[in-house]
Design a protein around this motif. Structure first.
Motif, short mmCIF file in Angstrom:
data_model
loop_
_atom_site.label_atom_id
_atom_site.label_comp_id
_atom_site.label_asym_id
_atom_site.label_seq_id
_atom_site.Cartn_x
_atom_site.Cartn_y
_atom_site.Cartn_z
N GLY A 51 24.24 4.88 -42.18
CA GLY A 51 22.83 4.53 -42.16
C GLY A 51 22.46 4.04 -43.32
O GLY A 51 21.66 3.13 -43.62
N MET A 61 16.97 1.22 -41.08
CA MET A 61 17.13 2.36 -40.26
C MET A 61 16.82 3.91 -40.68
O MET A 61 16.75 3.92 -41.82
CB MET A 61 18.80 2.35 -40.18
CG MET A 61 19.44 1.23 -39.35
SD MET A 61 21.21 1.37 -38.97
CE MET A 61 21.34 -0.28 -38.19
N PRO A 62 16.41 4.57 -39.82
CA PRO A 62 16.19 6.00 -40.18
C PRO A 62 17.16 6.75 -40.79
O PRO A 62 18.44 6.38 -40.72
CB PRO A 62 15.59 6.55 -38.85
CG PRO A 62 15.11 5.43 -38.22
CD PRO A 62 16.16 4.47 -38.20
N GLU A 63 16.90 7.46 -41.84
CA GLU A 63 17.93 8.32 -42.80
C GLU A 63 18.57 9.30 -41.71
O GLU A 63 17.89 10.52 -42.21
CB GLU A 63 17.30 8.82 -43.94
CG GLU A 63 17.00 7.74 -45.10
CD GLU A 63 18.25 7.12 -45.66
OE1 GLU A 63 19.30 7.61 -45.61
OE2 GLU A 63 18.19 6.04 -46.06
N MET A 64 19.57 9.12 -40.95
CA MET A 64 20.17 9.91 -39.85
C MET A 64 21.72 9.92 -40.24
O MET A 64 22.13 8.81 -40.55
CB MET A 64 19.79 9.75 -38.47
CG MET A 64 18.25 9.70 -38.22
SD MET A 64 17.75 8.86 -36.66
CE MET A 64 18.89 10.13 -35.58
N GLN A 90 21.61 6.15 -36.05
CA GLN A 90 20.55 5.26 -36.92
C GLN A 90 20.55 4.04 -36.08
O GLN A 90 19.28 3.57 -36.30
CB GLN A 90 20.58 5.47 -38.23
CG GLN A 90 22.03 4.54 -39.05
CD GLN A 90 23.26 5.45 -38.78
OE1 GLN A 90 24.63 4.87 -38.33
NE2 GLN A 90 23.32 6.64 -39.11
N HIS A 106 12.99 12.78 -33.72
CA HIS A 106 12.52 11.37 -34.12
C HIS A 106 11.81 10.66 -32.99
O HIS A 106 10.67 10.14 -33.26
CB HIS A 106 13.60 10.49 -34.32
CG HIS A 106 13.33 9.23 -34.96
ND1 HIS A 106 13.27 7.97 -34.17
CD2 HIS A 106 13.46 8.77 -36.20
CE1 HIS A 106 12.84 6.96 -35.03
NE2 HIS A 106 12.92 7.46 -36.25
#
Length: 257
Positions: free
Chosen positions: A71, A174-177, A181, A232
């Motif tokens: 991600g 993208m979300p920090e996952m 992500q 999320h």
């Protein structure tokens, strides 16, 4: 001619990286940039990327300051994007030659800011090139239209086929996952009101059961899916349970192709 920014995260992918990169560079729509982020590989992946960059100025390698996962590697590439469209390809998959051209035409005709396509599956030991790929009948079919509600039940978008219009949506990270992500990005785009359109033509090839692949070991994704739904997307317990069941069914269904 719209410029397409192709985002590719790399981690110890020397065995398949060349095939993936060449499938991008051989696109019939040649106005593109390949933004690659190496996530501290130890197998010579970065050396291979630098050689590609010397041969083709469209290849733009970058190195992550520290190992942060797919991600973060993708986001580092997205932040460098200059294109009208942002598309995604992992370093163990590949595109067919007309993928970008056909998808741009499809997106423009349908005024769709987020599009995806059907794709083929191949075995992990496949050694051919995208330009030589012979259709094998193993196709994951793209749904014609997907909205946020449908995506909550099941991730209908193969990341190797996804493309979004940066002129409409802006630069979307993208979300920090650690994982999922890409799914979280599609959901965030749709939550903001944009639906996705699927092109039925298979235009990419996914390498299945590749050891170390970003998408290997589907069972390990259950926990990440649950966190995505609950934390999320802030779904209720019943909603998250239903979504998780849909994700499990999709994974089982696709694994049989």
């Amino acid at each position: 001619m719209p410029l397409v920014s192709v985002v590719m995260p790399v981690y110890n992918s020397a065995a398949t990286l060349g095939t993936a990169v060449r499938s991008v560079l051989s696109q019939t729509h040649s106005d593109l940039e390949l933004l690659v982020t190496d996530d501290k590989s130890s197998d010579g992946s970065m050396d291979l990327l630098m050689e590609f960059a010397r041969q083709d100025k469209r290849v733009l390698p970058g190195s992550a300051p520290e190992q942060g996962g797919a991600g973060r590697a993708r986001n580092l590439a997205i932040e460098r994007a200059r294109g009208d469209y942002v598309a995604f390809l992992d370093s163990d998959d590949m595109w067919l030659p007309e993928k970008t051209e056909r998808q741009i035409e499809f997106a423009a005709a349908g005024s769709a800011p987020l599009t995806f396509t059907s794709y083929f599956k191949m075995d992990a030991d496949y050694e051919g090139e995208g330009i030589d790929f012979i259709p094998n009948g193993r196709v994951v079919r793209a749904r014609e239209h997907v909205d946020y509600r449908a995506m909550l039940v099941r991730d209908h978008i193969g990341a190797l086929t996804a493309m979004y219009d940066r002129t409409v949506l802006g630069t979307r990270l993208m979300p920090e996952m650690r994982k999922r992500q890409d799914y979280a990005l599609w959901l965030s785009i749709m939550r903001d009101g944009a639906d996705a359109r699927g092109l039925p033509e298979p235009l990419a090839v996914y390498r299945s059961h590749q050891a170390g692949s970003l998408s290997s070991n589907k069972l390990s994704l259950v926990r990440y899916n649950w966190e995505l739904y609950r934390e999320h997307e802030e779904l209720s317990l019943p909603q998250a349970t239903r979504a998780l069941a849909g994700a499990a069914w999709q994974s089982l269904r696709n694994s049989r192709i």
